[in-house]
Motif scaffolding. Structure first.
Motif, mmCIF file in Angstrom:
data_model
loop_
_atom_site.group_PDB
_atom_site.id
_atom_site.type_symbol
_atom_site.label_atom_id
_atom_site.label_comp_id
_atom_site.label_asym_id
_atom_site.label_seq_id
_atom_site.Cartn_x
_atom_site.Cartn_y
_atom_site.Cartn_z
ATOM 1 N N TYR A 51 -12.633 26.730 1.923
ATOM 2 C CA TYR A 51 -11.275 26.807 1.352
ATOM 3 C C TYR A 51 -11.254 27.699 0.106
ATOM 4 O O TYR A 51 -10.337 28.515 -0.064
ATOM 5 C CB TYR A 51 -10.768 25.404 1.013
ATOM 6 C CG TYR A 51 -9.388 25.412 0.384
ATOM 7 C CD1 TYR A 51 -8.251 25.679 1.157
ATOM 8 C CD2 TYR A 51 -9.217 25.183 -0.974
ATOM 9 C CE1 TYR A 51 -6.991 25.708 0.592
ATOM 10 C CE2 TYR A 51 -7.955 25.206 -1.555
ATOM 11 C CZ TYR A 51 -6.847 25.464 -0.770
ATOM 12 O OH TYR A 51 -5.597 25.505 -1.327
ATOM 13 N N ASN A 52 -12.265 27.552 -0.742
ATOM 14 C CA ASN A 52 -12.343 28.372 -1.969
ATOM 15 C C ASN A 52 -12.365 29.860 -1.631
ATOM 16 O O ASN A 52 -11.794 30.683 -2.350
ATOM 17 C CB ASN A 52 -13.595 28.023 -2.779
ATOM 18 C CG ASN A 52 -13.538 26.610 -3.340
ATOM 19 O OD1 ASN A 52 -12.467 26.006 -3.402
ATOM 20 N ND2 ASN A 52 -14.678 26.072 -3.726
ATOM 21 N N LEU A 53 -13.020 30.196 -0.531
ATOM 22 C CA LEU A 53 -13.189 31.599 -0.145
ATOM 23 C C LEU A 53 -11.924 32.178 0.477
ATOM 24 O O LEU A 53 -11.671 33.382 0.371
ATOM 25 C CB LEU A 53 -14.361 31.713 0.841
ATOM 26 C CG LEU A 53 -14.958 33.093 1.111
ATOM 27 C CD1 LEU A 53 -15.455 33.739 -0.176
ATOM 28 C CD2 LEU A 53 -16.106 32.985 2.104
ATOM 29 N N ILE A 54 -11.121 31.322 1.101
ATOM 30 C CA ILE A 54 -9.969 31.849 1.865
ATOM 31 C C ILE A 54 -8.627 31.562 1.201
ATOM 32 O O ILE A 54 -7.603 32.129 1.590
ATOM 33 C CB ILE A 54 -9.984 31.285 3.308
ATOM 34 C CG1 ILE A 54 -9.253 32.238 4.267
ATOM 35 C CG2 ILE A 54 -9.403 29.871 3.378
ATOM 36 C CD1 ILE A 54 -9.424 31.917 5.720
ATOM 37 N N GLN A 55 -8.604 30.712 0.174
ATOM 38 C CA GLN A 55 -7.299 30.281 -0.366
ATOM 39 C C GLN A 55 -6.464 31.428 -0.937
ATOM 40 O O GLN A 55 -5.239 31.409 -0.842
ATOM 41 C CB GLN A 55 -7.483 29.178 -1.424
ATOM 42 C CG GLN A 55 -8.224 29.608 -2.677
ATOM 43 C CD GLN A 55 -8.244 28.491 -3.726
ATOM 44 O OE1 GLN A 55 -7.299 27.724 -3.837
ATOM 45 N NE2 GLN A 55 -9.338 28.404 -4.478
ATOM 46 N N ASP A 56 -7.125 32.457 -1.506
ATOM 47 C CA ASP A 56 -6.372 33.568 -2.094
ATOM 48 C C ASP A 56 -6.116 34.708 -1.111
ATOM 49 O O ASP A 56 -5.468 35.698 -1.458
ATOM 50 C CB ASP A 56 -7.122 34.117 -3.321
ATOM 51 C CG ASP A 56 -7.181 33.086 -4.446
ATOM 52 O OD1 ASP A 56 -6.221 32.298 -4.562
ATOM 53 O OD2 ASP A 56 -8.181 33.056 -5.179
ATOM 54 N N LEU A 57 -6.652 34.583 0.094
ATOM 55 C CA LEU A 57 -6.459 35.632 1.105
ATOM 56 C C LEU A 57 -5.021 35.576 1.624
ATOM 57 O O LEU A 57 -4.546 34.528 2.056
ATOM 58 C CB LEU A 57 -7.431 35.428 2.266
ATOM 59 C CG LEU A 57 -7.266 36.382 3.454
ATOM 60 C CD1 LEU A 57 -7.825 37.759 3.123
ATOM 61 C CD2 LEU A 57 -7.965 35.836 4.697
#
Length: 557
Positions: free
Chosen positions: A307-313
């Motif tokens: 989630y941390n890796l994709i939340q700002d995508l």
């Protein structure tokens, strides 16, 4: 013959022969034009650098060095050359658009736009600004530059690439096929068509189109990599890795981008092996690196890291929407967040309801997932039934399919589908165990449900499963296993009201014995179960049972 020799065997060369030899040697020196015609940019760059070092500068040598470095993928070197040219007063105005192209490939989009604005108006400048508008998601500018495109090969190729990046693959294919009809020797267009078919999930068609190109250019990096990706989709990771070895063998130091691509794809083909070493540095270099790292974290059950890796995508492709939906669904279920589940449901609905994806397999899976989160299981089955032929041996599909069947009361079918699952990870999951236990009980197989509990270690999950068995068996009239489950619950939590459930189950067993639906010998075990309780009602019930046993000659001791 020897006496008639004109050319001396040793020494004594005449001035004429020396000048002729010099002429011959001079013709052997490679020319820049030859390298460029052969697309040997490394050779051309080496020649230009050599000439620069000895003071023999080719006309426009700096421009050619920038050009060759660009085509070799050494964008940083190319940028340095063009930047140094812009500092000179006699710098040609077109250098600004060349510099802008290099900056674009380096991902420096703002700087690219600034450089392009200093260049004179030209088709190349328009194409570059067209692509920059796409990068900036500026639809108004995009349409403006689109209108400036002409019906020439370069502009049409640019338009096709924008279609490709906006997931309009069929529109891109139409342009490429039209250009191929006009220019049959433009073989590289075959690779672009094959890429589009790959994106449309037509891997076999992609392979056929690609084979035509590879017959002519068997060492193409992009084509061999695409062939490996097709093998991965059509067969498995090992088949893909075997294809990639051909690429590893031929790739040279001049193809730095290929090395990154190979390392990235090897991680994917090997099921995530080496992901933490290879993928993090490639994030935002290779677009799929971030997505594949997210998938790796999901497979490792590290949902928070995913989630941390994709939340700002900001998702732009169906794959990004789907993955973001999956991560939100997983996190929502893990931490009990309705907000995350709602976001996931919206992402799934967006993909499944879109015109381009509604009839694809992922699109239908998305609609099934959307309805699953909404607990509308009849709709879930409509979509899963439409694609189940593609997923007969897929454990994850069968897990979801069986849950939907069971939720609608189709316990017999659900049990059969649950038992098809081979994955130990899924089979040890409490959701699987609880649903399978319920199916067993509803299908009058209480003993199998009880055996599932006995195989579990002591945990909160085993306590929950015990409660499910106790209540469901009681509800379905399987009082023997209900009594055993309530007895175990009473031992684990003596202060609760499980005695009432146990008492009812024991009386239920007695009723079944009276109706000849249960063996009389079971009464002996009922007495033992009742004695485990310290409730004052126990003696009264046992007295009644003993009296009946005595009258019917049933031994209780």
């Amino acid at each position: 013959m020897i006496l008639s020799r004109i050319k001396p065997a040793v020494g004594g060369e005449t001035p004429v022969s020396i000048s002729e030899k010099k002429k011959k040697n001079k013709t052997k020196v490679p020319r820049l034009e030859e390298y460029l015609q052969q697309r040997d940019y490394l050779g051309a760059l080496t020649l230009l650098e050599f000439q620069r070092s000895i003071g023999e500068k080719e006309e426009h040598a700096d421009l050619w060095i920038g050009f060759c470095a660009f085509h070799l993928g050494d964008y940083k070197r190319s940028m340095e050359e063009y930047k140094s040219l812009t500092m000179k007063p006699e710098c040609p105005a077109d250098v600004w658009v060349y510099l802008a192209c290099v900056l674009f490939f380096l991902g420096l989009y703002k700087e690219a736009e600034e450089a392009a604005s200093k260049a004179p108006v030209s088709p190349l400048q328009n194409r570059l600004l067209f692509h920059l508008a796409h990068k900036f998601n500026d639809e108004k500018k995009l349409m403006g530059f689109h209108q400036n495109l002409e019906d020439v090969t370069e502009d049409q190729l640019s338009l096709a690439s924008i279609h490709y990046m906006r997931s309009h693959y069929q529109e891109a294919i139409d342009i490429y096929k039209r250009l191929l009809l006009q220019n049959r020797d433009f073989l590289a267009l075959k690779v672009y068509v094959a890429l589009c078919y790959y994106k449309l999930d037509y891997y076999d068609v992609s392979q056929e189109v690609l084979a035509v190109y590879l017959q002519s250019i068997p060492d193409s990096t992009i084509a061999l990599n695409l062939k490996a990706c097709n093998h991965f989709r059509l067969y498995n990771g090992k088949a893909a890795e075997a294809e990639l070895k051909n690429l590893i063998d031929i790739s040279s130091c001049s193809f730095e981008f290929a090395k990154e691509l190979i390392r990235h794809n090897l991680v994917v083909f090997r099921g995530g092996e080496g992901a933490l070493q290879v993928l993090p540095p490639l994030i935002d270099v290779i677009p799929e690196a971030r997505l594949n790292l997210v998938i790796y974290y999901l497979r490792q059950d590290d949902v928070q890291e995913a989630y941390n890796l994709i939340q700002d995508l900001v998702p732009t492709t169906p794959q990004e929407y789907i993955l973001k939906g999956v991560v939100n669904a997983a996190l929502g279920q893990e931490i009990g967040s309705r907000d995350h589940l709602k976001i996931a449901q919206q992402f799934f609905q967006l993909v499944g309801g879109s015109a381009s994806e509604c009839d694809t397999i992922p699109g239908r899976q998305c609609m099934a997932s959307c309805f699953f989160l909404l607990r509308q299981f009849e709709d879930v089955l409509i979509y899963l039934n439409s694609v189940k032929g593609y997923f007969y041996n897929d454990d994850t599909f069968n897990f979801n399919y069986a849950q939907a069947k069971a939720a609608l009361g189709n316990y017999k079918e659900a049990e059969e589908i649950f038992l098809l699952i081979q994955s130990e990870k899924i089979k040890n999951d409490y959701v699987y165990l609880s649903w399978l236990a319920r199916c067993y009980i509803m299908n009058q197989k209480g003993r199998l449900a009880w055996e599932l509990y006995l195989k579990m270690g002591t945990s909160s999950d085993s306590f929950s499963l015990l409660q499910l068995i106790a209540n469901d068996c009681y509800k379905m009239g399987q009082f023997y296993y209900a009594a055993k489950a309530f007895d175990a619950l009473e031992k684990l939590d003596p202060g609760s009201n499980y005695w009432e459930g146990k008492r009812g189950a024991c009386v239920g067993i007695f009723q079944l014995i009276l109706a000849n639906k249960e063996s009389k010998e079971t009464l002996k075990e009922v007495v033992l179960l009742l004695r485990n309780s310290g409730n004052p009602q126990v003696e009264y019930i046992i007295r009644a049972l003993r009296k009946w046993a005595k009258d019917n000659r049933v031994l209780l001791s």
